[in-house]
Structure formats: C-alpha cells, structure tokens
Design a protein around this motif. Structure first.
Motif, PDB file in Angstrom:
ATOM      1  N   LYS A  49       0.831  -1.205   0.000  1.00  0.00           N
ATOM      2  CA  LYS A  49       0.000   0.000   0.000  1.00  0.00           C
ATOM      3  C   LYS A  49       0.861   1.247   0.000  1.00  0.00           C
ATOM      4  CE  LYS A  49      -3.947  -1.995   2.370  1.00  0.00           C
ATOM      5  NZ  LYS A  49      -4.899  -1.854   3.476  1.00  0.00           N
ATOM      6  N   LEU A  50       0.394   2.215  -0.770  1.00  0.00           N
ATOM      7  CA  LEU A  50       0.987   3.538  -0.814  1.00  0.00           C
ATOM      8  C   LEU A  50      -0.003   4.427  -0.079  1.00  0.00           C
ATOM      9  CD1 LEU A  50       2.538   5.063  -3.996  1.00  0.00           C
ATOM     10  CD2 LEU A  50       1.238   6.440  -2.387  1.00  0.00           C
ATOM     11  N   GLY A  51       0.299   4.743   1.171  1.00  0.00           N
ATOM     12  CA  GLY A  51      -0.690   5.396   2.013  1.00  0.00           C
ATOM     13  C   GLY A  51      -1.835   4.428   2.231  1.00  0.00           C
ATOM     14  N   ALA A  52      -3.050   4.836   1.887  1.00  0.00           N
ATOM     15  CA  ALA A  52      -4.226   3.973   2.052  1.00  0.00           C
ATOM     16  C   ALA A  52      -4.587   3.226   0.773  1.00  0.00           C
ATOM     17  CB  ALA A  52      -5.412   4.809   2.514  1.00  0.00           C
ATOM     18  N   GLU A  72       7.166  -3.499  -8.938  1.00  0.00           N
ATOM     19  CA  GLU A  72       7.879  -2.423  -9.644  1.00  0.00           C
ATOM     20  C   GLU A  72       7.019  -1.161  -9.534  1.00  0.00           C
ATOM     21  OE1 GLU A  72      11.419  -1.672 -11.925  1.00  0.00           O
ATOM     22  OE2 GLU A  72      10.774  -3.524 -11.004  1.00  0.00           O
ATOM     23  N   LEU A  73       7.570  -0.095  -8.954  1.00  0.00           N
ATOM     24  CA  LEU A  73       6.805   1.139  -8.746  1.00  0.00           C
ATOM     25  C   LEU A  73       7.454   2.326  -9.429  1.00  0.00           C
ATOM     26  CD1 LEU A  73       5.933   1.100  -4.922  1.00  0.00           C
ATOM     27  CD2 LEU A  73       4.585   0.224  -6.817  1.00  0.00           C
ATOM     28  N   THR A  74       6.657   3.356  -9.648  1.00  0.00           N
ATOM     29  CA  THR A  74       7.149   4.688 -10.020  1.00  0.00           C
ATOM     30  C   THR A  74       6.432   5.674  -9.112  1.00  0.00           C
ATOM     31  OG1 THR A  74       5.457   4.943 -11.730  1.00  0.00           O
ATOM     32  CG2 THR A  74       7.590   4.107 -12.441  1.00  0.00           C
ATOM     33  N   LEU A  75       7.129   6.701  -8.680  1.00  0.00           N
ATOM     34  CA  LEU A  75       6.550   7.690  -7.773  1.00  0.00           C
ATOM     35  C   LEU A  75       6.762   9.100  -8.299  1.00  0.00           C
ATOM     36  CD1 LEU A  75       7.801   6.329  -4.329  1.00  0.00           C
ATOM     37  CD2 LEU A  75       5.524   6.055  -5.330  1.00  0.00           C
ATOM     38  N   GLU A  76       5.813   9.975  -7.989  1.00  0.00           N
ATOM     39  CA  GLU A  76       5.946  11.393  -8.304  1.00  0.00           C
ATOM     40  C   GLU A  76       6.386  12.188  -7.080  1.00  0.00           C
ATOM     41  OE1 GLU A  76       3.211  13.514 -10.884  1.00  0.00           O
ATOM     42  OE2 GLU A  76       2.047  11.661 -11.032  1.00  0.00           O
ATOM     43  N   ASP A  78       7.286  12.101  -2.522  1.00  0.00           N
ATOM     44  CA  ASP A  78       7.663  11.321  -1.345  1.00  0.00           C
ATOM     45  C   ASP A  78       6.450  10.534  -0.864  1.00  0.00           C
ATOM     46  OD1 ASP A  78      10.049  12.687  -1.565  1.00  0.00           O
ATOM     47  OD2 ASP A  78       9.851  13.748   0.329  1.00  0.00           O
ATOM     48  N   THR A  79       6.693   9.353  -0.349  1.00  0.00           N
ATOM     49  CA  THR A  79       5.573   8.528   0.105  1.00  0.00           C
ATOM     50  C   THR A  79       6.005   7.588   1.217  1.00  0.00           C
ATOM     51  OG1 THR A  79       3.724   7.203  -0.674  1.00  0.00           O
ATOM     52  CG2 THR A  79       5.893   6.594  -1.481  1.00  0.00           C
ATOM     53  N   PRO A  97       6.416   1.032   8.558  1.00  0.00           N
ATOM     54  CA  PRO A  97       6.355   1.935   7.401  1.00  0.00           C
ATOM     55  C   PRO A  97       7.725   2.083   6.745  1.00  0.00           C
ATOM     56  CG  PRO A  97       6.024   3.136   9.462  1.00  0.00           C
ATOM     57  CD  PRO A  97       6.142   1.696   9.816  1.00  0.00           C
ATOM     58  N   CYS A  98       7.711   2.271   5.444  1.00  0.00           N
ATOM     59  CA  CYS A  98       8.936   2.464   4.672  1.00  0.00           C
ATOM     60  C   CYS A  98       8.813   3.790   3.924  1.00  0.00           C
ATOM     61  CB  CYS A  98       9.116   1.300   3.697  1.00  0.00           C
ATOM     62  SG  CYS A  98      10.543   1.462   2.622  1.00  0.00           S
ATOM     63  N   GLU A  99       9.609   4.759   4.324  1.00  0.00           N
ATOM     64  CA  GLU A  99       9.536   6.098   3.717  1.00  0.00           C
ATOM     65  C   GLU A  99      10.483   6.167   2.522  1.00  0.00           C
ATOM     66  OE1 GLU A  99       9.776  10.768   5.086  1.00  0.00           O
ATOM     67  OE2 GLU A  99       9.948   9.180   6.571  1.00  0.00           O
ATOM     68  N   ILE A 100       9.964   6.684   1.410  1.00  0.00           N
ATOM     69  CA  ILE A 100      10.763   6.836   0.194  1.00  0.00           C
ATOM     70  C   ILE A 100      10.699   8.289  -0.265  1.00  0.00           C
ATOM     71  CG2 ILE A 100      11.041   6.124  -2.204  1.00  0.00           C
ATOM     72  CD1 ILE A 100       9.945   3.430  -1.437  1.00  0.00           C
ATOM     73  N   HIS A 101      11.882   8.848  -0.509  1.00  0.00           N
ATOM     74  CA  HIS A 101      11.989  10.240  -0.965  1.00  0.00           C
ATOM     75  C   HIS A 101      12.217  10.272  -2.466  1.00  0.00           C
ATOM     76  CE1 HIS A 101      12.116  11.661   3.138  1.00  0.00           C
ATOM     77  NE2 HIS A 101      12.964  10.689   3.406  1.00  0.00           N
TER      78      HIS A 101
END
Length: 103
Positions: A49-52, A72-76, A78-79, A97-101
């Motif tokens: 899950k990315l947030g909820a 495999e993810l792509t982010l715009e 921080d999450t 939780p795993c924080e990604i910048h």
C-alpha cells in the motif's frame, strides 16, 4: 508469541528514487527467517500500500512458492509504503512503514 519474527512482512526498497523512474520494492515475509510454506501453514497473499491505496497484490500457492514478492513502482512524490500479508493460521500482519523520498 514469537510469531512476529516469521510473520511480519519486511519492505526492502531504496530510501531515495528518481521521479517517475521505475524501481523495485521487495516484500519478504519474516524479519529474521522467511516464513515456511507448508500444506497446513502458509502465507496466501501479500499486498503493498501507498498510504491507504493498494498498489500491489499477489496470491501465493502453498508449498511451491516462497513468500517473497517484488513489485515495480514509479513515484511522483515522497511517500510511505506499508506491506501486509495473510497467514492461513495467524491472520493479517503489517510491516513497519517504509519512507521513500523522490528527487
């Protein structure tokens, strides 16, 4: 008691990624040892899950598969990621939780 070490999912991902560039997120069930997969005791699914919002889900067959999944993810932006898994005997467990910048 003692189930935490083999049931809590662990997220393995980079702490920093480039905006909109794909990167792997590995979810492993078991902090010290990977959860065993037997006929009567197994992990049957893992979700990410990315947030909820659920962004990944995988069903797992007992005996034949290990409870390790790579998404495999792509982010715009921080999450914070969370993983969950379901053990047929011990229910649902959630990761730290795993924080990604994003740069």
């Amino acid at each position: 008691q003692g189930h935490e070490k083999s049931h809590v999912p662990k997220i393995v991902a980079p702490s920093q990624v480039r905006r909109l560039e794909p990167f792997p997120v590995r979810v492993v069930v078991g902090v010290e040892h990977i959860h065993e997969m037997q006929v009567f005791h197994y992990i049957d699914w893992i979700s990410l899950k990315l947030g909820a919002v659920q962004v990944g889900f995988s069903s797992i067959a007992p005996i034949f598969c290990q409870p390790v999944i790579v998404f495999e993810l792509t982010l715009e932006n921080d999450t914070i990621l969370h993983a969950q898994e379901h053990c047929n005997l011990h229910g649902i467990w959630e990761s730290e939780p795993c924080e990604i910048h994003v740069i």
